[in-house]
Design a protein around this motif. Structure first.
Motif, PDB file in Angstrom:
ATOM      1  N   CYS A  65       3.776   6.019  -5.420  1.00  0.00           N
ATOM      2  CA  CYS A  65       3.701   6.113  -6.887  1.00  0.00           C
ATOM      3  C   CYS A  65       2.692   7.181  -7.299  1.00  0.00           C
ATOM      4  O   CYS A  65       2.947   7.982  -8.209  1.00  0.00           O
ATOM      5  CB  CYS A  65       3.298   4.767  -7.480  1.00  0.00           C
ATOM      6  N   SER A  66       1.542   7.208  -6.637  1.00  0.00           N
ATOM      7  CA  SER A  66       0.488   8.163  -6.975  1.00  0.00           C
ATOM      8  C   SER A  66       0.878   9.592  -6.614  1.00  0.00           C
ATOM      9  O   SER A  66       0.620  10.524  -7.376  1.00  0.00           O
ATOM     10  CB  SER A  66      -0.807   7.780  -6.242  1.00  0.00           C
ATOM     11  N   ALA A  81       2.156   1.835  -3.519  1.00  0.00           N
ATOM     12  CA  ALA A  81       1.092   2.376  -4.361  1.00  0.00           C
ATOM     13  C   ALA A  81       0.856   3.853  -4.055  1.00  0.00           C
ATOM     14  O   ALA A  81       0.670   4.671  -4.968  1.00  0.00           O
ATOM     15  CB  ALA A  81      -0.196   1.575  -4.155  1.00  0.00           C
ATOM     16  N   TYR A  82       0.876   4.205  -2.781  1.00  0.00           N
ATOM     17  CA  TYR A  82       0.653   5.600  -2.376  1.00  0.00           C
ATOM     18  C   TYR A  82       1.760   6.507  -2.905  1.00  0.00           C
ATOM     19  O   TYR A  82       1.485   7.580  -3.479  1.00  0.00           O
ATOM     20  CB  TYR A  82       0.580   5.681  -0.858  1.00  0.00           C
ATOM     21  N   GLU A 121       0.837  -1.210   0.000  1.00  0.00           N
ATOM     22  CA  GLU A 121       0.000   0.000   0.000  1.00  0.00           C
ATOM     23  C   GLU A 121       0.869   1.257   0.000  1.00  0.00           C
ATOM     24  O   GLU A 121       0.532   2.261  -0.644  1.00  0.00           O
ATOM     25  CB  GLU A 121      -0.919   0.005   1.222  1.00  0.00           C
ATOM     26  N   LYS A 153      -0.509  -1.805  -8.578  1.00  0.00           N
ATOM     27  CA  LYS A 153      -1.663  -1.500  -7.731  1.00  0.00           C
ATOM     28  C   LYS A 153      -1.965  -0.004  -7.706  1.00  0.00           C
ATOM     29  O   LYS A 153      -3.116   0.409  -7.563  1.00  0.00           O
ATOM     30  CB  LYS A 153      -1.402  -2.008  -6.316  1.00  0.00           C
ATOM     31  N   SER A 154      -0.938   0.820  -7.878  1.00  0.00           N
ATOM     32  CA  SER A 154      -1.127   2.277  -7.853  1.00  0.00           C
ATOM     33  C   SER A 154      -1.817   2.791  -9.105  1.00  0.00           C
ATOM     34  O   SER A 154      -2.366   3.899  -9.107  1.00  0.00           O
ATOM     35  CB  SER A 154       0.231   2.973  -7.717  1.00  0.00           C
TER      36      SER A 154
END
Length: 223
Positions: free
Chosen positions: A55-56, A52-53, A49, A98-99
């Motif tokens: 990356c965003s 993914a965070y 998680e 996932k991101s």
């Protein structure tokens, strides 16, 4: 406005591999990755998680859809104790996928992995290049001055595999059977990592490379 076909992400902290945090269902023979037990086994799910965070946040609105070249630099805290870098690549790319930064990790068709050590700032740095604008060009050169080699030893449970033929003959079948019997009798009972109660090995499930065990009762409560 030109099409974006490059992205970079840096995630701080010691990189980890999801293979060390899986539980295995002995009935279905499938691997399970816990995420809400509140225990140690959730660690990878939390890390994914975080990937993914980051990356965003670091690449807002960017989605790479074409075939990619990836350059991954992994910085571990310790030279001696860290995951297998080859395994960690898949774990990192799963978090990137996932991101939404990439559509599928199968987009990465060319990959360079480099391993480094940084005690004070462990992390990984990943750069993604679209093949429509970038190409890979690399070479291996012979050093003018030879450096001190970094040697590796087999794990303690596999050191005997490298013994010479004479040493192998010394361990006859009778000795092997005796050692196996003694080891088995001492390790019939395990302690459940979740409820801390003794469990018979036949009723436990292992994870984290066999280092952790949970009883079937706690296993059922995870779902």
């Amino acid at each position: 406005m030109s099409e974006i076909n490059y992205a970079k992400v840096i995630v701080k902290g010691s990189p980890i591999s999801k293979s060390n945090f899986k539980l295995f269902n002995p009935i279905t023979k499938r691997a399970i990755l816990p995420s809400n037990t509140g225990q140690y086994h959730d660690r990878y799910a939390v890390y994914e998680e975080e990937i993914a965070y980051e990356c965003s946040i670091q690449n807002p609105g960017v989605v790479l859809t074409e075939a990619l070249i990836a350059v991954l630099k992994v910085y571990y805290k310790s030279e001696k104790r860290h995951p297998d870098t080859n395994n960690i690549t898949k774990s990192i790319l799963d978090g990137v996928e996932k991101s939404g930064l990439i559509i599928n990790d199968a987009q990465v068709r060319r990959l360079i992995i480099e391993e480094f050590y940084d005690k004070n700032n462990p992390r990984f740095e990943l750069e993604l290049y679209g093949e429509s604008s970038y190409a890979m060009d690399y070479k291996i050169v012979k050093l003018e001055e030879k450096q001190e080699p970094i040697n590796y030893e087999p794990p303690s449970n596999k050191k005997n595999l490298g013994m010479n033929s004479k040493a192998s003959e010394a361990l006859n079948s009778k000795e092997i059977i005796e050692k196996t019997t003694k080891t088995s009798s001492k390790s019939q009972l395990e302690i459940c990592d979740l409820c801390n109660k003794p469990i018979d090995r036949g009723n436990s499930m292992s994870c984290n490379g066999g280092k952790s065990h949970i009883c079937k009762s706690c296993f059922k409560k995870l779902f």
